[in-house]
Scaffold this motif. Structure first.
Motif, PDB file in Angstrom:
ATOM      1  N   ASN A  47       0.828  -1.219   0.000  1.00 31.31           N
ATOM      2  CA  ASN A  47       0.000   0.000   0.000  1.00 31.31           C
ATOM      3  C   ASN A  47       0.854   1.258   0.000  1.00 31.31           C
ATOM      4  N   ALA A  48       1.908   1.251  -0.803  1.00 27.25           N
ATOM      5  CA  ALA A  48       2.839   2.371  -0.791  1.00 27.25           C
ATOM      6  C   ALA A  48       2.220   3.666  -1.308  1.00 27.25           C
ATOM      7  N   ILE A  99      12.036  -6.870  -0.603  1.00 28.90           N
ATOM      8  CA  ILE A  99      11.492  -6.968   0.748  1.00 28.90           C
ATOM      9  C   ILE A  99      10.459  -5.863   0.924  1.00 28.90           C
ATOM     10  N   ASP A 100       9.211  -6.230   1.172  1.00 27.48           N
ATOM     11  CA  ASP A 100       8.186  -5.201   1.322  1.00 27.48           C
ATOM     12  C   ASP A 100       7.779  -5.043   2.783  1.00 27.48           C
ATOM     13  N   MET A 101       7.127  -3.935   3.033  1.00 28.94           N
ATOM     14  CA  MET A 101       6.708  -3.584   4.391  1.00 28.94           C
ATOM     15  C   MET A 101       5.206  -3.772   4.568  1.00 28.94           C
ATOM     16  N   GLY A 102       4.634  -4.700   3.804  1.00 31.07           N
ATOM     17  CA  GLY A 102       3.183  -4.891   3.824  1.00 31.07           C
ATOM     18  C   GLY A 102       2.689  -5.758   4.961  1.00 31.07           C
ATOM     19  N   ILE A 103       1.512  -6.350   4.779  1.00 28.60           N
ATOM     20  CA  ILE A 103       0.883  -7.132   5.846  1.00 28.60           C
ATOM     21  C   ILE A 103       1.215  -8.612   5.743  1.00 28.60           C
ATOM     22  N   GLY A 104       1.940  -8.994   4.701  1.00 27.35           N
ATOM     23  CA  GLY A 104       2.372 -10.382   4.574  1.00 27.35           C
ATOM     24  C   GLY A 104       1.395 -11.247   3.797  1.00 27.35           C
ATOM     25  N   GLN A 150      -2.070 -12.444   5.844  1.00 28.25           N
ATOM     26  CA  GLN A 150      -3.106 -11.421   5.999  1.00 28.25           C
ATOM     27  C   GLN A 150      -3.719 -11.040   4.660  1.00 28.25           C
ATOM     28  N   ASN A 151      -2.938 -11.139   3.600  1.00 27.48           N
ATOM     29  CA  ASN A 151      -3.459 -10.831   2.269  1.00 27.48           C
ATOM     30  C   ASN A 151      -4.472 -11.860   1.786  1.00 27.48           C
ATOM     31  N   LEU A 152      -4.305 -13.116   2.201  1.00 23.54           N
ATOM     32  CA  LEU A 152      -5.127 -14.200   1.653  1.00 23.54           C
ATOM     33  C   LEU A 152      -6.203 -14.722   2.601  1.00 23.54           C
ATOM     34  N   ALA A 153      -6.002 -14.570   3.910  1.00 20.99           N
ATOM     35  CA  ALA A 153      -6.889 -15.209   4.887  1.00 20.99           C
ATOM     36  C   ALA A 153      -8.339 -14.759   4.763  1.00 20.99           C
ATOM     37  N   HIS A 154      -8.565 -13.495   4.364  1.00 21.00           N
ATOM     38  CA  HIS A 154      -9.936 -12.997   4.275  1.00 21.00           C
ATOM     39  C   HIS A 154     -10.699 -13.645   3.122  1.00 21.00           C
ATOM     40  N   SER A 158       8.440 -13.713  14.123  1.00 20.86           N
ATOM     41  CA  SER A 158       7.585 -13.386  12.987  1.00 20.86           C
ATOM     42  C   SER A 158       8.015 -12.038  12.422  1.00 20.86           C
ATOM     43  N   VAL A 159       8.164 -11.958  11.092  1.00 21.40           N
ATOM     44  CA  VAL A 159       8.616 -10.716  10.477  1.00 21.40           C
ATOM     45  C   VAL A 159       7.443 -10.017   9.792  1.00 21.40           C
ATOM     46  N   LYS A 160       7.545  -8.722   9.702  1.00 16.08           N
ATOM     47  CA  LYS A 160       6.532  -7.927   9.023  1.00 16.08           C
ATOM     48  C   LYS A 160       6.745  -8.013   7.514  1.00 16.08           C
ATOM     49  N   GLY A 161       5.654  -7.995   6.775  1.00 19.48           N
ATOM     50  CA  GLY A 161       5.776  -7.990   5.325  1.00 19.48           C
ATOM     51  C   GLY A 161       6.308  -9.297   4.785  1.00 19.48           C
ATOM     52  N   SER A 162       7.111  -9.218   3.722  1.00 13.64           N
ATOM     53  CA  SER A 162       7.639 -10.428   3.108  1.00 13.64           C
ATOM     54  C   SER A 162       8.980 -10.151   2.447  1.00 13.64           C
TER      55      SER A 162
END
Length: 208
Positions: free
Chosen positions: A87-88, A112-117, A120-124, A195-199
């Motif tokens: 979401n940059a 390496i991004d700073m997103g939600i991983g 969180q992107n797929l679970a919904h 656990s790391v943030k993003g991916s």
């Protein structure tokens, strides 16, 4: 700090040069580094970095013209995906890092991004996805996408094509999962305590 937190400097294939040397401004120029670590916050910055990499590669005779073009496409594909998922544009804190190096036989690209991983992107959208590992494997094996209309997934198709073409390997770290994918299949799964943030996505390709 984030790169040290996820143990970036000890990932397989990454240069063993001390991180403080790689982060110097201006950075020392090493023959094997074709794109020093760049922080990218927008599509305009991604375009600028892509042009910089193209210019650096123009005098590089260690790889062919077609592979140079493919690397530019790969960088742009991964970069656009990172910007979308971090979401940059909407979030001023969104960003990602890119780093490219090569040696005698291979090229390594890391984003390496700073997103939600991945999770969180797929679970919904996918109730079957309950862990970071399942989310990453779902993208790699089933081409899962977070887009509601199902129109996504093209990014990994592009990446997968380059992996096949250049006998490549990919490592993805997100949340507490580290997944290795090579020769068209998952080769290793690791669960980490932290656990790391993003991916973090790291791709190794053979030179041709």
């Amino acid at each position: 700090y984030y790169l040290r937190q996820i143990n970036f400097w000890h990932l397989p294939y990454i240069s063993r040069m001390p991180y403080n040397e790689l982060l110097q401004h201006p950075m020392k120029i090493y023959d094997q580094i074709f794109l020093p670590i760049k922080e990218i916050n927008s599509f305009a910055e991604l375009s600028d970095v892509t042009m910089e990499y193209r210019d650096r590669q123009s005098s590089n005779n260690s790889i062919g013209y077609n592979q140079k073009a493919d690397l530019l496409m790969l960088l742009n594909t991964l970069g656009e995906n990172c910007l979308e998922h971090s979401n940059a544009i909407a979030n001023k804190e969104g960003k990602f890092y890119v780093f490219i190096e090569e040696d005698k036989n291979r090229i390594v690209m890391s984003v390496i991004d700073m997103g939600i991983g991945f999770y969180q992107n797929l679970a919904h959208k996918y109730q079957s996805v309950t862990t970071d590992s399942e989310a990453i494997c779902g993208v790699l094996k089933e081409h899962m996408t977070s887009r509601i209309n199902g129109g996504g997934g093209a990014g990994f198709y592009t990446v997968e094509g380059f992996l096949k073409k250049y006998k490549g390997k990919i490592m993805i770290r997100s949340g507490n999962a580290v997944i290795y994918y090579e020769f068209g299949d998952i080769s290793k799964k690791i669960e980490t305590k932290e656990s790391v943030k993003g991916s973090c996505i790291l791709i190794e390709l053979e030179k041709m």
